[in-house]
Design an enzyme around this catalytic site. Structure first.
Site, PDB file in Angstrom:
ATOM      1  N   GLY A 115       8.785   6.560 -10.453  1.00  0.00           N
ATOM      2  CA  GLY A 115       7.903   7.413  -9.664  1.00  0.00           C
ATOM      3  C   GLY A 115       8.030   7.144  -8.181  1.00  0.00           C
TER       4      GLY A 115
ATOM      5  N   GLY B 222       5.327   3.868  -1.758  1.00  0.00           N
ATOM      6  CA  GLY B 222       6.714   3.492  -1.948  1.00  0.00           C
ATOM      7  C   GLY B 222       7.223   4.022  -3.274  1.00  0.00           C
TER       8      GLY B 222
ATOM      9  N   VAL C  37       8.501   3.189  -7.538  1.00  0.00           N
ATOM     10  CA  VAL C  37       8.315   2.328  -8.698  1.00  0.00           C
ATOM     11  C   VAL C  37       9.576   2.415  -9.562  1.00  0.00           C
ATOM     12  CG1 VAL C  37       6.929   1.850 -10.741  1.00  0.00           C
ATOM     13  CG2 VAL C  37       5.827   2.669  -8.665  1.00  0.00           C
TER      14      VAL C  37
ATOM     15  N   ASP D 156     -10.632   3.428  -5.655  1.00  0.00           N
ATOM     16  CA  ASP D 156      -9.638   4.504  -5.801  1.00  0.00           C
ATOM     17  C   ASP D 156      -9.470   4.865  -7.281  1.00  0.00           C
ATOM     18  OD1 ASP D 156      -7.925   6.415  -4.851  1.00  0.00           O
ATOM     19  OD2 ASP D 156      -6.200   5.070  -4.622  1.00  0.00           O
TER      20      ASP D 156
END
Length: 676
Positions: A375, A380, A382, A490
């Site tokens: 992803g 950033g 993965v 979150d």
């Protein structure tokens, strides 16, 4: 030494087999003279004179000719059986090794075609795959039956001989079965039209005559009535049982000595194991499934059984006993090794449970040079990786924009020592200069958002309730199960990951904060979270103080999205009243309570429970929201005991719900996001 003895024994046994085969096989000598040639008088049938070897007449003594060439004289006409058909033999040329035949059925029909039960000539005209008979013809006529008319294309009409040009046989055609024929140069049918099925085929003429592709059916009838030529083997005088056996023995001996003298172990093995099959194949080629062949099979099989018993007796003494001891020792070693491997795997898994600091070169090796990307996000990328012990992990490489270290420190400090079934495990981390990475346990099912927002519902309602309950337990553990209170800030579908069993795990602690458990007020310098899930007090302190209830609000928005299978704010909704889902579902739930449903509102009881719990969680004032432990109790209870919560400020009139929330609350979120 033992293996060489066994090998020499096998060689001796094979030599003995070959030496004795000739003397043991029952050679028919009733009609064989002292020179080994068959002694049979020539005969005749009508106009066919001088019938001799390899042909025989019915009633001739055994050994006179071959059964495949047996002629039956009927009304002074010699008849031979080929495949499933019967043919008149009109002439025999012993000089050219040919004889001519005509289909018997041609005399009984004014519109003749070969019998429908005749086999296709796939490998030539054969007698039950017998290769002694084969036609000497360049052209063949194939007959097919079609369910619809066939029209030849321009290519078939104008060009090569290989194209099948279908021509009708009107005298054999019916309404639903149209008979056609075509000329081919091959003794096999090949591809035919989809609406057709094969009937039969026949050779035309001889090797020196080629029938044109556009020949008419009348031309084909003439060729069929003239018959076709068939070859028979040359040097037929040598085809006696003695000759067959002598030839095959000589051939098998040559094969054996050639293979056994080779330096290759594989060739020597073939010499010992394959010589019998080689001999039988030779006999089969010269005398297909005759008494000679079956006699050879019986005798060689008996000899092979004797040889096998001798070899097994020797092997049991020289090989099987040592092999049994070695097998026992290997088994003991294998059992010991399994125990050692189990301990090593356990220690590797235990090491993987605690965060480990990796060098950047380790990260490169774990991810296979970042080969499999899982992803991409604002943080950033993965990548999928593998630790020793075949443990799969997900490696998050933090982007340059996050290299100030805040998110990195937050994640390592918050979940570095957390072990809960509903919280993702941090396996390790890397920090070398500006390169930072976080190594998590691998979650093969991905994030929750790709399931709840799909066009088709991916989970049953009970499974969806279990997932919601698992998320709630994970958040409750963060709030009260650790030494320090952890606020995630979150909670959203994208940050809920699923394992193979769809067990939810809370992930992405980049915005999380640690506070003492007795603090009810949490100081934060700026709003944290994602638009659509941020609690009102994160935007303005006029709504209340930031606390663990802020995560409760985000969880409530997540619950409503899980229940509705859509995002809470949908600008493309079919009706304006459905744009903001929390407002729409609150108004319908309250109207249903009062029995004032003015449009169809079909809702599952689990969906109703999730919506009610979600509406409790998104109350504007933090003190009006339940704690996560209370949320768990509501999710575990039935829907009948739940009360509709007070009306949030944005869930008033359906027609104004979107405008009021957008003008007052969403504008503040947009301003904050632009400020970030």
């Amino acid at each position: 030494m033992a293996s060489s003895r066994v090998f020499l024994l096998c060689v001796a046994l094979q030599a003995l087999t070959m030496a004795s085969t000739l003397s043991v096989l029952p050679i028919n000598t009733e009609a064989v003279d002292v020179q080994g040639q068959t002694v049979c008088p020539s005969s005749s049938c009508g106009l066919l004179q001088d019938i001799r070897y390899p042909f025989r007449k019915q009633g001739d003594p055994p050994g006179c000719g071959f059964p495949e060439y047996e002629l039956v004289c009927i009304d002074n006409k010699a008849v031979i059986h080929i495949n499933t058909g019967r043919y008149f033999v009109t002439n025999i040329s012993y000089t050219d090794n040919k004889f001519w035949v005509v289909d018997v059925n041609l005399d009984n029909s004014s519109c003749p075609i070969p019998d429908r039960n005749q086999h296709p000539y796939i490998y030539g005209l054969q007698l039950e795959n017998m290769s002694l008979l084969y036609p000497d013809a360049l052209s063949w006529a194939a007959f097919v039956s079609c369910s619809e008319p066939i029209r030849n294309n321009a290519i078939s009409l104008s060009t090569s001989f290989c194209n099948n040009m279908y021509k009708p046989v009107d005298c054999r055609s019916e309404k639903n079965s149209l008979v056609y024929f075509f000329i081919t140069s091959s003794p096999w049918v090949g591809d035919i039209k989809p609406s057709c099925r094969y009937l039969s085929m026949t050779p035309l003429g001889s090797w020196h005559v080629r029938v044109p592709n556009n020949a008419s059916f009348e031309d084909v009838i003439k060729f069929m009535r003239n018959g076709f030529a068939i070859r028979f083997p040359e040097k037929s005088e040598d085809w006696t049982y003695h000759w067959i056996i002598g030839t095959c023995l000589y051939d098998s001996k040559s094969y054996f000595y050639t293979q056994i003298s080779s330096s290759s172990i594989l060739n020597r093995t073939f010499a010992i194991a394959g010589i019998d099959l080689h001999f039988l194949k030779c006999v089969n080629d010269y005398s297909y499934r005759t008494k000679l062949f079956w006699a050879a099979v019986t005798i060689i099989s008996a000899m092979d059984i004797v040889k096998l018993m001798i070899v097994l007796a020797i092997l049991s003494r020289l090989v099987f006993a040592p092999l049994t001891v070695l097998t026992f020792l290997a088994y003991k070693y294998w059992k010991t090794r399994i125990s050692i491997d189990a301990v090593e795997k356990f220690l590797q898994m235990q090491q993987a449970l605690s965060p480990t600091r990796y060098a950047y070169t380790d990260i490169t090796a774990i991810t296979g040079h970042f080969r499999v990307k899982l992803g991409q996000g604002g943080y950033g990328s993965v990548y999928k990786g593998t630790l020793p012990g075949d443990i799969h992990v997900a490696v998050k490489m933090l982007g340059n924009s996050l290299c100030n270290g805040d998110e990195f420190i937050s994640e390592v400090s918050t979940i570095g020592s957390i072990h809960h079934i509903n919280v993702v495990c941090l396996v390790g981390f890397c920090s070398e200069e500006m390169r930072r990475a976080l190594v998590y346990e691998y979650m093969p099912r991905g994030s929750l958002d790709k399931y709840i927002f799909s066009s088709e519902r991916s989970f049953s309602w009970d499974k969806l309730n279990d997932i919601a309950l698992g998320i709630a337990k994970g958040i409750n553990y963060l709030h009260g199960g650790c030494d320090m209170q952890i606020l995630h800030f979150d909670i959203k579908p994208h940050n809920i990951l699923l394992d193979n069993n769809f067990t939810p795990k809370i992930a992405d602690f980049g915005l999380a904060k640690l506070y003492p458990r007795d603090n009810s007020f949490v100081p934060v310098s700026a709003a944290r979270g994602t638009i659509g899930y941020i609690a009102p007090e994160m935007i303005s302190r006029n709504f209340g103080v930031v606390s663990c209830k802020s995560d409760v609000y985000s969880f409530g928005m997540l619950l409503l999205e899980m229940a509705g299978g859509r995002r809470n704010l949908d600008q493309h909704a079919a009706r304006r009243s459905q744009t903001y889902y929390p407002a729409w579902v609150y108004n319908h739930l309250t109207r249903k309570e009062l029995g004032q449903i003015f449009e169809a509102f079909d809702i599952h009881e689990v969906e109703r429970k999730l919506c009610i719990v979600g509406l409790w969680c998104i109350q504007i004032k933090p003190h009006d929201r339940p704690t996560m432990s209370e949320v768990i109790e509501m999710l575990e209870a039935g829907v009948d005991g739940l009360q509709i919560p007070p009306e949030p400020f944005f869930c008033g009139d359906e027609q104004n719900s979107v405008t009021t929330s957008s003008s007052k609350f969403s504008l503040e979120l947009s301003a904050i996001s632009e400020g970030e």
